[in-house]
Design a protein around this motif. Structure first.
Motif, PDB file in Angstrom:
ATOM      1  N   GLY A 226     -33.683 -32.354  44.491  1.00 30.58           N
ATOM      2  CA  GLY A 226     -32.789 -32.196  43.349  1.00 30.58           C
ATOM      3  C   GLY A 226     -31.492 -31.499  43.704  1.00 30.58           C
ATOM      4  O   GLY A 226     -30.401 -31.921  43.292  1.00 30.58           O
ATOM      5  N   ASP A 227     -31.573 -30.412  44.483  1.00 24.39           N
ATOM      6  CA  ASP A 227     -30.370 -29.699  44.883  1.00 24.39           C
ATOM      7  C   ASP A 227     -29.480 -30.576  45.758  1.00 24.39           C
ATOM      8  O   ASP A 227     -28.250 -30.523  45.664  1.00 24.39           O
ATOM      9  CB  ASP A 227     -30.745 -28.422  45.632  1.00 24.39           C
ATOM     10  N   ALA A 228     -30.098 -31.383  46.616  1.00 17.88           N
ATOM     11  CA  ALA A 228     -29.323 -32.298  47.449  1.00 17.88           C
ATOM     12  C   ALA A 228     -28.584 -33.318  46.585  1.00 17.88           C
ATOM     13  O   ALA A 228     -27.427 -33.669  46.852  1.00 17.88           O
ATOM     14  CB  ALA A 228     -30.236 -33.012  48.445  1.00 17.88           C
ATOM     15  N   PHE A 229     -29.246 -33.800  45.534  1.00 14.76           N
ATOM     16  CA  PHE A 229     -28.618 -34.775  44.648  1.00 14.76           C
ATOM     17  C   PHE A 229     -27.419 -34.157  43.922  1.00 14.76           C
ATOM     18  O   PHE A 229     -26.369 -34.791  43.783  1.00 14.76           O
ATOM     19  CB  PHE A 229     -29.640 -35.290  43.635  1.00 14.76           C
ATOM     20  N   LEU A 230     -27.563 -32.915  43.477  1.00 18.08           N
ATOM     21  CA  LEU A 230     -26.463 -32.235  42.805  1.00 18.08           C
ATOM     22  C   LEU A 230     -25.267 -32.091  43.738  1.00 18.08           C
ATOM     23  O   LEU A 230     -24.124 -32.358  43.344  1.00 18.08           O
ATOM     24  CB  LEU A 230     -26.922 -30.859  42.303  1.00 18.08           C
ATOM     25  N   GLU A 231     -25.511 -31.679  44.981  1.00 15.80           N
ATOM     26  CA  GLU A 231     -24.411 -31.553  45.943  1.00 15.80           C
ATOM     27  C   GLU A 231     -23.787 -32.912  46.236  1.00 15.80           C
ATOM     28  O   GLU A 231     -22.569 -33.033  46.392  1.00 15.80           O
ATOM     29  CB  GLU A 231     -24.916 -30.913  47.240  1.00 15.80           C
ATOM     30  N   TYR A 232     -24.614 -33.944  46.307  1.00 16.46           N
ATOM     31  CA  TYR A 232     -24.118 -35.299  46.547  1.00 16.46           C
ATOM     32  C   TYR A 232     -23.187 -35.737  45.411  1.00 16.46           C
ATOM     33  O   TYR A 232     -22.113 -36.306  45.657  1.00 16.46           O
ATOM     34  CB  TYR A 232     -25.292 -36.262  46.678  1.00 16.46           C
ATOM     35  N   LEU A 233     -23.593 -35.490  44.170  1.00 14.80           N
ATOM     36  CA  LEU A 233     -22.764 -35.885  43.028  1.00 14.80           C
ATOM     37  C   LEU A 233     -21.402 -35.215  43.074  1.00 14.80           C
ATOM     38  O   LEU A 233     -20.385 -35.814  42.701  1.00 14.80           O
ATOM     39  CB  LEU A 233     -23.472 -35.525  41.720  1.00 14.80           C
ATOM     40  N   LYS A 234     -21.348 -33.966  43.513  1.00 10.38           N
ATOM     41  CA  LYS A 234     -20.078 -33.250  43.581  1.00 10.38           C
ATOM     42  C   LYS A 234     -19.103 -33.945  44.526  1.00 10.38           C
ATOM     43  O   LYS A 234     -17.900 -33.988  44.270  1.00 10.38           O
ATOM     44  CB  LYS A 234     -20.304 -31.810  44.064  1.00 10.38           C
ATOM     45  N   VAL A 235     -19.639 -34.481  45.618  1.00  9.87           N
ATOM     46  CA  VAL A 235     -18.771 -35.058  46.649  1.00  9.87           C
ATOM     47  C   VAL A 235     -18.527 -36.544  46.422  1.00  9.87           C
ATOM     48  O   VAL A 235     -17.388 -37.022  46.491  1.00  9.87           O
ATOM     49  CB  VAL A 235     -19.389 -34.836  48.047  1.00  9.87           C
ATOM     50  N   TYR A 236     -19.585 -37.305  46.142  1.00  8.70           N
ATOM     51  CA  TYR A 236     -19.469 -38.769  46.098  1.00  8.70           C
ATOM     52  C   TYR A 236     -19.524 -39.356  44.686  1.00  8.70           C
ATOM     53  O   TYR A 236     -19.255 -40.542  44.512  1.00  8.70           O
ATOM     54  CB  TYR A 236     -20.584 -39.400  46.935  1.00  8.70           C
ATOM     55  N   GLY A 237     -19.895 -38.562  43.694  1.00  5.73           N
ATOM     56  CA  GLY A 237     -20.028 -39.108  42.349  1.00  5.73           C
ATOM     57  C   GLY A 237     -21.314 -39.894  42.198  1.00  5.73           C
ATOM     58  O   GLY A 237     -22.209 -39.860  43.048  1.00  5.73           O
ATOM     59  N   LEU A 238     -21.439 -40.631  41.099  1.00  8.20           N
ATOM     60  CA  LEU A 238     -22.648 -41.409  40.836  1.00  8.20           C
ATOM     61  C   LEU A 238     -22.789 -42.557  41.828  1.00  8.20           C
ATOM     62  O   LEU A 238     -21.850 -43.326  42.026  1.00  8.20           O
ATOM     63  CB  LEU A 238     -22.598 -41.983  39.414  1.00  8.20           C
ATOM     64  N   PRO A 239     -23.961 -42.696  42.465  1.00 11.41           N
ATOM     65  CA  PRO A 239     -24.158 -43.786  43.433  1.00 11.41           C
ATOM     66  C   PRO A 239     -24.516 -45.097  42.747  1.00 11.41           C
ATOM     67  O   PRO A 239     -25.513 -45.748  43.065  1.00 11.41           O
ATOM     68  CB  PRO A 239     -25.311 -43.256  44.294  1.00 11.41           C
ATOM     69  N   SER A 240     -23.694 -45.519  41.807  1.00  6.43           N
ATOM     70  CA  SER A 240     -24.027 -46.688  40.993  1.00  6.43           C
ATOM     71  C   SER A 240     -23.831 -48.009  41.739  1.00  6.43           C
ATOM     72  O   SER A 240     -24.527 -48.985  41.464  1.00  6.43           O
ATOM     73  CB  SER A 240     -23.183 -46.690  39.710  1.00  6.43           C
ATOM     74  N   ASP A 241     -22.889 -48.052  42.671  1.00  6.25           N
ATOM     75  CA  ASP A 241     -22.639 -49.292  43.420  1.00  6.25           C
ATOM     76  C   ASP A 241     -22.798 -49.048  44.916  1.00  6.25           C
ATOM     77  O   ASP A 241     -22.060 -49.618  45.726  1.00  6.25           O
ATOM     78  CB  ASP A 241     -21.223 -49.810  43.121  1.00  6.25           C
ATOM     79  N   THR A 242     -23.773 -48.216  45.253  1.00  6.90           N
ATOM     80  CA  THR A 242     -23.969 -47.820  46.647  1.00  6.90           C
ATOM     81  C   THR A 242     -25.340 -48.271  47.122  1.00  6.90           C
ATOM     82  O   THR A 242     -26.329 -48.141  46.395  1.00  6.90           O
ATOM     83  CB  THR A 242     -23.850 -46.288  46.775  1.00  6.90           C
TER      84      THR A 242
END
Length: 628
Positions: A226-242
């Motif tokens: 969960g913490d990794a996902f939060l940090e990821y969102l800060k940098v890359y945003g939602l991975p909707s098309d990834t």
């Protein structure tokens, strides 16, 4: 064909059972539970306040950790591998299901309880076991949430209730974070990232998180899921098309950033311009440069803004000073939404990138992670971001001298500091430094902090703050400059001044001001880069992720203190002496004792406050009167 499937299923059972027995023995030898956990055992030690039916969805098999009843738990190892003999009824049923899975797949959902972010199977244990054996990442499930009673003595349930509050409107229904504050941060971040009415369907968010979990399991970054996902969102945003592979690569790229986020890190602050390095490790690694490509990044809406106009003058001054050695350019109109794409296109090949706005710090992190050969600095308070250094100023040093000037000039022994009231955390080093400067020369002076009717982004409302200060007896004030403020001899290129007030609260006489010298700051940054001395920012994190920032002050010449001659010869001499002592590090404006408004001693007797305590200051000295 059926016979062949049966033979294959038997072979799979034998392999799964062998794995389960080995796991059971290894765990038992270490004194750990070798069989599955049972939810009914766990619930005997707590009180359940609610059962809440959830939407049917895919759930991660990695978080299916047990079964509902203790009787069923002993049929499986802790990893859900079977334990019964090959000729048992249990084994026969497992093999039959395994044959179906190999021929057509297992389509029926299992039934689970969700308790404290983990799943316990009510019905479908063998299906879970088979899917785990074949390495499936998830299973379709009907989910019933078990809500325990809140126990103030149990931090786990307190955190779970923070998750439940988030989950009412939050998009990621299974996410476990490490703190209550992280859930509030995630909720704020979702509002920034969501595209409004065209926001994806709820199941799409769940699919994003499931894909991220698969990538996380492969990349193994140094943070919990969960913490990794939060940090990821800060940098890359939602991975909707990834794609999964793209997310995995991005996680590998930002692994050092996650390592920083997972521990308490303090930035290495460079308090003065570094000298050119002697031959050694830095010059061997990097070496001096004959020339450099430097890019300045400006935010949208900077046209007509005096603050960014000063940065632009500083950029032009640097180019003139270092002519022939610097190829400098500017990118304008940047926003958090377009930051990464614009920098990727227009800052490609830059060796030094200077980002002039604090609110662009986080959007620029992705670029700095993906372009390690470009030294990226952002104008901001110190941050804890890998490969993203900061440059800032010890503004409080000049403001302390402004406080001294105000204390020397006051006749009513009442001095005001006018500033907007903001709805975010207000760091207070400048306010306290001003007040301490006043008290240093006028110990019985009243210091007023006036933010009554003074609005952020509207400097003209400072006029109302000055009127309020005057009504309370202040005859001298520190104020931001606003349109229509016409004080004789007021210097150009300053943003705030100390002035004497007329009877109506209008500024009547200029007394002193702090001033940024952006030409000096940018010239010293680029010159340090050319000499190789600024590469200490890179050497610091070699092999050990850390952060660094420039925090220069009066001594580096990036800030100035200006005083009017009308203060008098003696006052001018004293101010020059104190300025010299601060510049040379011989005098700390925050010299104790200093007590805050709650009565806590913040600076001890005959002690000085350290850099991090000054940077993170959010308290007010006890002698400052707040007017709001």
């Amino acid at each position: 064909m059926e016979g062949k499937n049966s033979q294959l299923a038997r072979a799979e059972y034998i392999a799964a059972q062998k794995s389960g027995l080995r796991e059971f023995r290894e765990l038992s030898a270490r004194g750990e539970r070798g069989a599955l956990s049972a939810l009914d055992d766990l619930l005997q030690r707590t009180r359940v306040v609610a059962y809440v039916q959830q939407t049917q969805r895919e759930i991660s098999l990695a978080r299916v950790v047990g079964t509902y009843t203790a009787a069923r738990a002993n049929s499986f190892s802790a990893g859900f591998m079977p334990l019964h003999p090959e000729n048992s009824e249990f084994a026969s049923k497992w093999m039959n299901l395994c044959a179906i899975h190999m021929s057509e797949g297992l389509r029926d959902p299992v039934q689970v309880y969700e308790y404290l972010w983990q799943y316990y199977v009510i019905e479908g244990n063998k299906r879970v076991s088979i899917l785990r054996h074949f390495g499936s990442p998830s299973v379709r499930a009907d989910v019933m949430r078990v809500v325990p009673q809140l126990d103030p003595q149990d931090p786990q349930t307190a955190l779970y209730y923070a998750f439940l509050r988030y989950a009412k409107d939050g998009r990621f229904k299974d996410i476990k974070l490490s703190s209550e504050e992280s859930y509030a941060e995630l909720a704020r971040l979702e509002q920034e990232l969501l595209p409004g009415p065209q926001s994806p369907e709820p199941q799409r968010f769940h699919a994003m998180y499931m894909q991220f979990e698969a990538a996380w399991a492969q990349a193994k970054p140094p943070l919990p899921l969960g913490d990794a996902f939060l940090e990821y969102l800060k940098v890359y945003g939602l991975p909707s098309d990834t794609t999964l592979s793209q997310v995995r690569e991005q996680l590998v790229t930002m692994a050092p950033q996650m390592e920083l986020a997972g521990r308490d890190v303090k930035a290495n602050l460079l308090l003065a311009a570094p000298e050119a390095p002697t031959p050694g490790i830095i010059t061997r690694i990097f070496g001096a440069r004959r020339e450099a490509s430097v890019v300045f990044a400006f935010p949208e809406g900077r046209e007509g803004d005096p603050w960014f106009a000063a940065h632009e003058r500083g950029r032009l001054s640097m180019q003139e000073e270092l002519a022939g050695r610097v190829a400098a350019s500017a990118i304008e109109g940047l926003s958090p939404a377009n930051m990464h794409d614009r920098l990727t296109r227009e800052a490609k090949g830059a060796q030094l990138l200077l980002i002039t706005a604090s609110h662009l710090a986080l959007p620029s992190l992705r670029f700095s992670l993906e372009h390690p050969d470009c030294l990226t600095l952002v104008y901001s308070r110190v941050r804890e971001d890998y490969r993203l250094s900061t440059y800032y100023g010890r503004y409080y040093e000049a403001v302390y001298l402004c406080g001294m000037a105000a204390g020397m000039a006051t006749r009513s022994r009442a001095v005001a500091y006018v500033t907007p009231r903001v709805d975010y955390t207000r760091h207070t080093a400048d306010i306290n430094a001003f007040g301490l400067g006043v008290r240093a020369v006028c110990p019985d002076a009243q210091v007023l902090l006036v933010w009554k009717d003074v609005l952020p982004g509207r400097p003209e409302t400072c006029r109302l703050g000055l009127q309020a200060a005057s009504a309370l007896g202040a005859d001298t004030a520190y104020t931001p400059i606003y349109e229509g403020m016409d004080v004789p001899e007021q210097p150009d290129g300053v943003f705030s001044v100390v002035c004497r007030l007329g009877a109506d609260g209008r500024p009547a006489e200029y007394l002193a001001a702090p001033q940024w010298d952006w030409g000096r700051y940018y010239t010293e940054i680029v010159r340090s880069y050319l000499s190789g001395s600024l590469d200490i920012l890179r050497v610091i994190d070699r092999g050990d992720p850390s952060v660094a920032g420039l925090w220069w002050g009066l001594g580096a010449g990036v800030l100035r203190f200006l005083a009017a001659e009308s203060l008098g010869v003696q006052a001018g001499s004293l101010l020059r002496f104190v300025r010299s002592q601060i510049s040379q590090g011989g005098y700390n404006p925050f010299f104790g004792p200093v007590t805050d408004k709650e009565g806590r001693q913040r600076v001890g007797f005959a002690q000085g406050l350290g850099p991090y305590d000054i940077l993170n200051m959010e308290w007010l000295s006890d002698f400052i009167r707040v007017v709001e």
